[in-house]
Design an enzyme around this catalytic site. Structure first.
Site, PDB file in Angstrom:
ATOM      1  N   CYS A 122     -67.603 -29.617  16.255  1.00 27.72           N
ATOM      2  CA  CYS A 122     -66.909 -29.408  17.524  1.00 27.72           C
ATOM      3  C   CYS A 122     -66.961 -30.621  18.448  1.00 27.72           C
ATOM      4  O   CYS A 122     -66.190 -30.710  19.401  1.00 27.72           O
ATOM      5  CB  CYS A 122     -67.486 -28.191  18.230  1.00 27.72           C
ATOM      6  N   HIS A 263     -65.826 -27.788  25.491  1.00 28.75           N
ATOM      7  CA  HIS A 263     -65.532 -27.175  24.195  1.00 28.75           C
ATOM      8  C   HIS A 263     -65.296 -25.685  24.392  1.00 28.75           C
ATOM      9  O   HIS A 263     -65.995 -25.019  25.161  1.00 28.75           O
ATOM     10  CB  HIS A 263     -66.699 -27.394  23.232  1.00 28.75           C
ATOM     11  N   ASN A 293     -62.235 -20.547  18.914  1.00 30.50           N
ATOM     12  CA  ASN A 293     -62.933 -21.811  18.686  1.00 30.50           C
ATOM     13  C   ASN A 293     -62.217 -22.577  17.578  1.00 30.50           C
ATOM     14  O   ASN A 293     -62.231 -22.170  16.419  1.00 30.50           O
ATOM     15  CB  ASN A 293     -64.387 -21.526  18.295  1.00 30.50           C
TER      16      ASN A 293
END
Length: 336
Positions: A122, A263, A293
């Protein structure tokens, strides 16, 4: 544990354009109720996610990356022939080798561009920003295309309700180029790694340590696995430290920051970061509810949406921050 930050660039580096691409297929929480033992309320209350996008059959990570790249290049007013560097951040590459960036280079017709991948989960897009910035600021490159792209649906265990509800597919991109005193610039960056925590968020199978075989194929080892509580705690602390570091190095204050783009993994993590940085929620960009996500693509997609929605204007100070498997973390302070 490794942590590093960038000093003032020899040559200023700015973001000339952003782009993103999301697959057409939407998979809502309601849809998931018919796939796995879960409910819309259970998912949303724990994550803040309402839906996610899923790539079509035959639509690969490189395809998502290519479309996002085209949008960023169009906004930057740059052609494929002008690209010197392409970096793709991904944990869901088309193939183990060659790099997904090689496919993107071919798709774009950017024959003169150096192309390679980064695997930092990520944090990948911000790792790519750090690398591209240094390569440009050293004077050897002029125009770089950095992309975060993921087809996580190919690495999701759709029988595991704790993980399958979290992830989605998509891509985001940015064109970095040389700046000058009249333009914005990347002010400060911070990246770090703690390899002692590799076991709490990973894809355990499919690599050389645990190849997929006939004997283990039914165990779905080449799927994302996560210890959620441990990840939450470490994510909040690491993202806070990284954000504080770039804010201090850039000479900014919480009041001088126009927007934080974190994020997009869990709304509770995002809220915790805003609270610890004393940044009001209205200054934090969130699109988690729409896409879930998307790992390396998440910050890149959010940055592009914030930019195109007019939430960032010339001269604004923004902070990007991410955290991912590895464990990795990264942040950047940018004057737009």
């Amino acid at each position: 544990m490794l942590s590093m930050s960038a000093n003032t660039s020899k040559i200023p580096v700015r973001i000339a354009g952003t782009g993103s691409y999301l697959p057409a297929k939407e998979l809502t929480n309601k849809d998931l109720e018919s796939i796995v033992d879960t409910t819309d309320e259970w998912i949303f209350s724990r994550t803040g996610i309402r839906s996610r996008r899923i790539a079509a059959e035959g639509e690969n990570t490189s395809d998502l990356a290519t479309e996002a790249a085209k949008n960023a290049m169009e906004q930057a007013g740059i052609t494929a022939d002008e690209l010197d560097l392409i970096i793709v951040a991904t944990i869901s590459p088309d193939t183990i080798t060659p790099a997904t960036a090689c496919y993107v280079q071919h798709n774009l017709g950017a024959k003169s561009a150096l192309a390679f991948d980064i695997s930092a989960a990520c944090s990948g897009f911000l790792y790519a920003m750090e690398v591209a910035q240094r390569m440009i600021s050293d004077g050897n490159f002029k125009n770089a295309l950095i992309i975060g792209a993921e087809k996580l649906s190919a690495f999701t265990n759709w029988d595991d309700r704790n993980t399958c509800v979290l992830f989605g597919d998509g891509a985001g991109a940015a064109v970095l180029t040389r700046g000058d005193e009249t333009t914005g610039r990347i002010l400060s960056t911070k990246i770090g790694t703690d390899g002692s925590q590799t076991g709490i968020l990973n894809i355990p199978g499919g690599g050389s340590a645990c190849p997929t075989t006939v004997d283990n194929a039914d165990q779905k080892l080449a799927s994302l696995a996560m210890q959620g509580r441990e990840v939450f705690k470490l994510a909040v602390n690491a993202m806070k430290r990284a954000s504080e570091a770039v804010i201090e190095e850039a000479g900014l204050t919480a009041e001088s920051i126009k927007l934080v783009v974190p994020h997009q993994a869990n709304l509770r993590i995002i809220d915790a970061i805003a609270d610890r940085l004393t940044i009001p929620n209205e200054k934090v960009f969130v699109n988690l509810h729409k896409y879930g996500n998307t790992s390396a693509a998440a910050v890149a997609i959010a940055l592009d949406e914030a930019h195109r929605e007019g939430k960032i204007e010339r001269g604004d100070n923004i902070v990007l921050v991410g955290f991912g498997a590895g464990l990795t973390w990264a942040a950047a302070a940018i004057q737009w």
